[in-house]
Every structure is written in structure tokens, then in C-alpha cells.
Design a protein around this motif. Structure first.
Motif, short mmCIF file in Angstrom:
data_model
loop_
_atom_site.label_atom_id
_atom_site.label_comp_id
_atom_site.label_asym_id
_atom_site.label_seq_id
_atom_site.Cartn_x
_atom_site.Cartn_y
_atom_site.Cartn_z
N ASN B 72 70.35 -1.34 10.17
CA ASN B 72 70.60 -1.85 11.52
C ASN B 72 70.41 -3.36 11.60
OD1 ASN B 72 71.08 0.28 13.84
ND2 ASN B 72 69.87 1.25 12.24
N ILE B 73 69.44 -3.88 10.86
CA ILE B 73 69.23 -5.33 10.88
C ILE B 73 70.40 -6.03 10.19
CG2 ILE B 73 67.77 -7.21 10.03
CD1 ILE B 73 65.36 -5.36 10.37
N GLN B 74 70.92 -5.40 9.16
CA GLN B 74 72.08 -5.99 8.46
C GLN B 74 73.27 -6.19 9.39
OE1 GLN B 74 73.19 -3.99 4.74
NE2 GLN B 74 71.02 -3.83 4.25
N ARG B 75 73.33 -5.38 10.43
CA ARG B 75 74.46 -5.48 11.36
C ARG B 75 74.37 -6.68 12.30
NH1 ARG B 75 73.76 0.20 12.60
NH2 ARG B 75 74.60 1.19 10.75
N ILE B 76 73.23 -7.39 12.28
CA ILE B 76 73.11 -8.59 13.11
C ILE B 76 74.12 -9.63 12.63
CG2 ILE B 76 71.62 -10.54 13.71
CD1 ILE B 76 69.23 -8.65 13.57
N ASP B 77 74.87 -10.18 13.57
CA ASP B 77 75.93 -11.15 13.23
C ASP B 77 75.31 -12.49 12.79
OD1 ASP B 77 78.08 -12.79 13.07
OD2 ASP B 77 78.82 -12.45 15.10
N PRO B 78 75.50 -12.87 11.51
CA PRO B 78 74.86 -14.10 11.03
C PRO B 78 75.60 -15.37 11.48
CG PRO B 78 76.08 -13.06 9.27
CD PRO B 78 76.31 -12.23 10.49
N SER B 79 76.79 -15.20 12.06
CA SER B 79 77.57 -16.37 12.47
C SER B 79 77.01 -16.98 13.76
CB SER B 79 79.04 -16.00 12.64
OG SER B 79 79.21 -15.24 13.82
N VAL B 80 76.20 -16.17 14.48
CA VAL B 80 75.56 -16.72 15.68
C VAL B 80 74.35 -17.54 15.24
CG1 VAL B 80 74.47 -16.18 17.89
CG2 VAL B 80 76.27 -14.69 16.99
N ARG B 81 74.52 -18.86 15.19
CA ARG B 81 73.43 -19.71 14.68
C ARG B 81 73.46 -21.05 15.42
NH1 ARG B 81 71.61 -23.19 10.95
NH2 ARG B 81 69.74 -22.68 9.80
N PRO B 82 72.80 -21.09 16.58
CA PRO B 82 72.85 -22.30 17.41
C PRO B 82 72.34 -23.52 16.66
CG PRO B 82 71.79 -20.48 18.60
CD PRO B 82 71.96 -20.05 17.18
N GLU B 83 72.80 -24.67 17.08
CA GLU B 83 72.39 -25.94 16.46
C GLU B 83 70.89 -26.19 16.63
OE1 GLU B 83 74.20 -29.28 15.74
OE2 GLU B 83 75.78 -28.01 14.89
N HIS B 84 70.49 -26.16 17.89
CA HIS B 84 69.12 -26.53 18.22
C HIS B 84 68.14 -25.46 17.74
CE1 HIS B 84 65.69 -28.04 20.35
NE2 HIS B 84 66.37 -29.08 20.78
N PRO B 85 67.08 -25.87 17.05
CA PRO B 85 66.14 -24.89 16.48
C PRO B 85 65.49 -23.99 17.53
CG PRO B 85 65.30 -27.14 16.25
CD PRO B 85 66.72 -27.25 16.68
N ARG B 86 65.23 -24.54 18.71
CA ARG B 86 64.62 -23.69 19.74
C ARG B 86 65.58 -22.57 20.14
NH1 ARG B 86 65.01 -23.12 24.96
NH2 ARG B 86 63.26 -22.50 26.29
N ASP B 87 66.84 -22.87 20.26
CA ASP B 87 67.84 -21.84 20.58
C ASP B 87 67.98 -20.85 19.45
OD1 ASP B 87 68.24 -23.16 22.94
OD2 ASP B 87 69.95 -24.32 22.21
N ARG B 88 67.81 -21.34 18.22
CA ARG B 88 67.87 -20.45 17.06
C ARG B 88 66.74 -19.44 17.11
NH1 ARG B 88 69.21 -24.74 13.62
NH2 ARG B 88 67.27 -24.65 12.47
N LEU B 89 65.56 -19.90 17.53
CA LEU B 89 64.42 -19.00 17.72
C LEU B 89 64.78 -17.92 18.74
CD1 LEU B 89 61.22 -21.23 17.89
CD2 LEU B 89 61.73 -19.42 16.28
N VAL B 90 65.22 -18.36 19.90
CA VAL B 90 65.50 -17.42 20.99
C VAL B 90 66.56 -16.41 20.57
CG1 VAL B 90 66.37 -17.20 23.34
CG2 VAL B 90 64.81 -19.07 22.78
N SER B 91 67.64 -16.89 19.92
CA SER B 91 68.72 -15.95 19.58
C SER B 91 68.32 -15.02 18.44
CB SER B 91 70.02 -16.70 19.28
OG SER B 91 70.14 -16.96 17.90
N GLY B 92 67.61 -15.56 17.44
CA GLY B 92 67.18 -14.72 16.31
C GLY B 92 66.22 -13.63 16.75
N VAL B 93 65.23 -14.01 17.51
CA VAL B 93 64.24 -13.04 17.97
C VAL B 93 64.89 -12.05 18.94
CG1 VAL B 93 62.07 -12.75 19.18
CG2 VAL B 93 62.34 -14.64 17.59
N GLY B 94 65.80 -12.55 19.76
CA GLY B 94 66.52 -11.67 20.69
C GLY B 94 67.31 -10.60 19.95
N ALA B 95 67.99 -11.01 18.87
CA ALA B 95 68.78 -10.05 18.09
C ALA B 95 67.88 -8.98 17.48
CB ALA B 95 69.54 -10.79 16.99
N LEU B 96 66.75 -9.42 16.96
CA LEU B 96 65.79 -8.48 16.38
C LEU B 96 65.29 -7.50 17.43
CD1 LEU B 96 64.64 -7.97 13.66
CD2 LEU B 96 62.82 -9.62 14.13
N CYS B 97 65.08 -8.01 18.63
CA CYS B 97 64.62 -7.18 19.74
C CYS B 97 65.66 -6.12 20.06
CB CYS B 97 64.35 -8.06 20.95
SG CYS B 97 63.16 -7.39 22.09
N ASP B 98 66.93 -6.50 20.03
CA ASP B 98 68.01 -5.54 20.26
C ASP B 98 68.00 -4.42 19.23
OD1 ASP B 98 68.91 -6.91 22.47
OD2 ASP B 98 70.39 -8.09 21.35
#
Lengths: 188, 188
Positions: B72-98
Motif C-alpha cells: 500500500n505504501i508503494q502505491r503512494i505517488d512519488p511525483s507529488v514532491r513540492p518544492e518547499h521542504p515544509r510542504d514536502r513534510l505536510v504532503s509526505g506525512v499526509g500520504a502516509l496517513c492516508d
DNA sequence: ACCTGAACACCGTTCAAGT
DNA sequence: ACCTGAACACCGTTCAAGT
């Protein structure tokens, strides 16, 4: 005046078990063998009784777990009540975290509102009040409480049975300060 | 050149089950009946096999759950990778939460390091990297990761099967900003 | 090599009966 | 009124045997 154990107009066996006795025995099993060994069958054996005898005094296992959680929350010392509302948050939530240490199922019990613990409700109210005293606007108090509760639960669940971790209090303070920083009017 | 299913010098039945087939069937049971119904026995029935046949391909239930989490984790889309590191935190952790939404046992699997998910490790590394990029000093990165993980776990566990909650992202941002605010050198 | 079936040691809970 | 015992519908896993 009648002794309550020999009221006339009442027939049948006098009770050998009671809610309290069951909760006390459950605490003993919990302390001696851990939460994962606390089953209705194990508990009945602890009381030299049968599994089904318990169901005369307790609705089901979920209610028993709620009663046991409640008893543990009641043991929190209410005299520890710092002046500053932010410290009240940290100490209140920390105390709750300590209780969940010994009652891992408390998380689920609280999540399902099948049964509610009055003692837990009192803590929740105290935390909510402290949040308001910290200047969190009324519209955000519930949200803020949920974030804190999530951190508390996660801190407990994430590290299974490891040491309480030096960073727990610091983490809690980070979460609280992050929440307080989201409102414009930061007291502190 | 030999077909791998009929190598000479090999005797006995050709395999009817495989790790992959088991994981796929497990996902089907998960989707159709929920995590609480996902047992070795139920899974064997799904595969028209017996519980013990599964143990030729999987060490035990814990390993199976790890494999399913990993998939299931492998299914996380790796192309979603915001520029700003803070946004990367929010999106990465959000995906994991999903993902944990659908794999509630993932919390326990990750806590006990009996088996490790390579896919989860990659997410952890990305989050740690993003934390460093946000200016969190190296000595605090692990601590900060733990706090975020605790919030993530708690957010998932605390509300059992309710709606994903509008405040989840906001809560995550509060936690992250609280952590970033603890270091002197706040970027943002 | 891979799969089966019976068995072990557990669960929470229901139901009918005993005192 | 309170308790018991057998039973139901489950678990994960081991062990010995079958092909």
C-alpha cells in the motif's frame, strides 16, 4: 433496619462477585501479566469463578475495560494544578499519558463512545478550559483538543513498551506551542 | 532453457500459492470485509486453500501484514514532491496517513521491528530529509520525526472509522510549525 | 516441494439449566 | 438472584501425514 445482604422478599444466592471486586481483580491481572492477558476467562479464573458469572455484573468486556480505565484516571492527583494555563495543559495531558501507559486499550475505549468514563470527561473538561485560558478562540478549542489527544494517543501507541522517552514532554510542548501559535493572540 | 515450473531435479507438487497471490487476496478481503475480518483462516478460504498452506509462503501473520502495508505504501505517488521542504513534510506525512487509513495494523507493524517495510523506510528517509531542509538541527531530527509520527498515528487511531476530518491537515501543520519553532533558526 | 487435516491453546459470548 | 457448564463461532499456530 435490614442488612442489605439478607433482605426479606428476596430469594436466591447472595452475590459472591461485585463490580468492584471484578475491577480490582482485573487490575491485579493487568499488573501481574499485562494487558494482553486480561481476558474474561483469565479474569474468571482469577476470581475462582466462571466467565459467565462476570456478565451478571458487567455488560461486556468493553464495559469492564472502561471501568478499569476510569479507576486508573481517578488515581490522578488533582492537587497538581499549576497556575499558568500552559503548564496546566502540559501536566494534565502528561498525567493522562501516564495512565494510558498502563491502560493501552483506553485509546479504543475512548474512541468508541459505547461507554464513557466520567473521570476521563473531567480531564477533558480541564484541558479544554486550560486551552481557553491560553487564549485559544472558542471556535478552535475542540480542534486543538483533538490535535493534543491525537499526539497523546500516538505517543503511547507508537512506541509499544519502550521507556517513557525523554522527548515526550518536549514533544507535547511543541504540539501545544504550535497550536497556540496558530491563533493570532498568543499568550505565553 | 527450462521453464521454471518444470525444472528437473525438483520433485513434488508445483506451487499453487505464492507470496504475491496471497497479498493480492489479502487486499481483496481487506477491501471487501475490513481489516478485522482479515484472518489467516479467512484468507485461506478466499484462496480455496487451508490456513497452513499460507505458512509455506509467509512466516506468520505479522509478516503478511507487513507485506500488505508495504504494497500500500508503494502505491503512494512519488511525483507529488513540492518544492518547499515544509510542504514536502505536510504532503509526505499526509500520504502516509492516508495509507494507514486503510491499514490500521500498520501502526503496530511499524512499532514492533519484527519485520521492516522497505517502502516505509523510504518515506521515513524523505521526511527526515525534509526536516533537515527545514533547518531542524541534526541532533533534533529524530526527535522531530518521532513527534510527527506520534501525531500521525494518534490522528489515525483516535478517530476509529470516522470521516477524515477537515482539521487533520491543519493539525499536522500546527505540529510541524511547533517543532520548527522550537529550533532558533526558523526558515519558513 | 507443497499442501492437508487434526489438534492445541486460546478468544468473547449465548443459552439452558441448576440452586 | 446468582452462578455453572456446555456450546457456538471464532483465533494463530504446530505437528504428522499425504502426494
Amino acid at each position: 433496619m435490614q442488612s442489605p445482604t439478607t433482605r426479606p422478599g428476596r430469594t436466591g444466592q447472595p452475590p459472591r462477585l461485585s463490580r468492584d471486586a471484578i475491577v480490582v481483580a482485573a487490575q491485579r491481572v493487568l499488573d501481574e501479566e499485562g494487558a494482553e492477558r486480561l481476558s474474561m476467562r483469565r479474569l474468571a479464573r482469577e476470581l475462582s469463578s466462571t466467565p459467565m458469572a462476570l456478565y451478571r455484573h458487567v455488560l461486556d468486556k468493553d464495559e469492564l475495560l472502561m471501568l478499569l480505565l476510569d479507576a486508573n484516571i481517578q488515581r490522578i492527583d488533582p492537587s497538581v494544578r499549576p497556575e499558568h494555563p500552559r503548564d496546566r495543559l502540559v501536566s494534565g495531558v502528561g498525567a493522562l499519558c501516564d495512565v494510558l501507559e498502563g491502560c493501552p486499550w483506553g485509546v479504543e475505549v475512548a474512541a468508541s463512545d459505547k461507554f464513557v468514563s466520567a473521570a476521563l470527561m473531567r480531564i477533558v473538561e480541564a484541558v479544554v478550559e486550560a486551552l481557553a485560558d491560553c487564549g485559544v478562540p472558542p471556535s478552535d478549542v475542540v480542534y486543538a483538543y483533538r490535535v493534543i489527544w491525537a499526539y497523546l494517543v500516538g505517543e503511547r501507541v507508537a512506541r509499544g513498551g519502550s521507556e517513557p522517552s525523554e522527548g515526550r514532554r518536549r514533544g507535547l510542548e511543541a504540539v501545544i506551542d504550535g497550536l497556540l501559535g496558530q491563533g493570532a493572540d498568543r499568550i505565553l
